[in-house]
Design an enzyme around this catalytic site. Sequence first.
Site, mmCIF file in Angstrom:
data_model
loop_
_atom_site.group_PDB
_atom_site.id
_atom_site.type_symbol
_atom_site.label_atom_id
_atom_site.label_comp_id
_atom_site.label_asym_id
_atom_site.label_seq_id
_atom_site.Cartn_x
_atom_site.Cartn_y
_atom_site.Cartn_z
ATOM 1 N N ASP A 284 0.857 -1.188 0.000
ATOM 2 C CA ASP A 284 0.000 0.000 0.000
ATOM 3 C C ASP A 284 0.892 1.236 0.000
ATOM 4 O OD1 ASP A 284 -2.261 1.769 0.218
ATOM 5 O OD2 ASP A 284 -3.358 0.149 1.179
ATOM 6 N N HIS A 325 -13.579 -0.948 -7.418
ATOM 7 C CA HIS A 325 -14.872 -0.264 -7.363
ATOM 8 C C HIS A 325 -14.719 1.211 -7.006
ATOM 9 C CE1 HIS A 325 -16.066 -0.621 -2.793
ATOM 10 N NE2 HIS A 325 -14.805 -0.300 -2.931
#
Length: 419
Positions: A284, A325
Amino acid sequence: MVAESAKSASQPVDLSLAARPNNIEAVPNLLREITKDVDNLATGTEEDRKSVAVKCRDLALALETLRETMTNHCWGQMGIIAAIGFGVDSGLWALMARNGDNPQKVTDLSSSLGMDSKLLSRMMRHVSAMGLLVETGEDGYQPTNYTKALSLPQIGHGYLGVTACTGAAALKFHEYSRKRGWMNPTDSQDTPLMYAYGTDKTVFHWVQDCGYGKHLNDYLSAYKLGRPIWADPSVYPVKERLIDGADASPDAPFLVDIGGNVGYDLERFHGRFPNAPGRLILQDLPMMIHQIKSLDPAIVRMEYDFHTEQPVKGARAYFIHSILHNWPDDVCESILAQAKKAMKPGYSRLLLNENVVPDTGAHWETTGLDMIMLALFSSEERTRTAWYDLIERKSGLKIVKIWSAGKGVESLIEVEKIA
């Protein structure tokens, strides 16, 4: 006569309709179905429970007048969001939970919290009127399981880390849409959230700068609470599809979690498959990796931007959970392109843990999240057709199978690289 016709054309629905129940004729049948289904709850599945909950909601809507439904949305629900967030931020729900299940007086609570008792009384009165707190007498209230749960950061902090700092995006969505010709938004640099708050920041930077980054992370840690995870045997056969045939050398990359936040998914996976071969790698941005306070030492931390070249080549699986998404197709293509370059044909798998919206009968959790993606990201929860379009036609990968986890829960889309 002409005037009456014009009036009818401009207002085709008679105002008296709003004072009548929404669908009183449906009540007897709904009651019969609910009664029958409730009798089977003890031996039923999670899907059966969800079905009963939806029918109970339908029953309440059928009984309400249309004016009551509107008022519930504009007064009741807006008020309850305000009151719950007030209770989370002030420590009200945590204090009531510590006090136990006995009735508690507003004056005592306000004194302990150092706040105006009249203000607290008004907040608690509305929470009780909405059925979420038990009124035991004048200015006396008893906790419920729900208010006790609000003392948990994983539950209560969602009201601050999600709703409090992004709510204007939904409330001003109509303005945003009107000014853009009522077109479906697909520009990640022009979102309803950016419009509502007059910012050019993405959601995650906006939430961090508002001081709610930790609250959002707490909420995300409970994202799958009570729901099957992708590695559950009822969803995806991990041993047969990933462990069998994997490179067993200790340094071989086994599972790479791209954009994995602070490691919730990898820790759950490691808990279920502690003897899986190779390395588990969490990737990340630095701002997220630096927030990690504790993480199983079996998981390697790696700073990585998923728009850049994937440094881990030929892993058994690359896992992306609820990332795509957040983005319109053009950004997703960039993310998928980097994963695709790193994959080894015939060996690597790309696992996308995302909602797949059914053509009909979508669950409210899926459609609700779609509205959030629309307002905060100019993105969407995708249908099966949309996923095939993005993954196969636009990205040149192949969907092996879509593994369903049930209504309202993310599926696992298994993808391979074509040789």
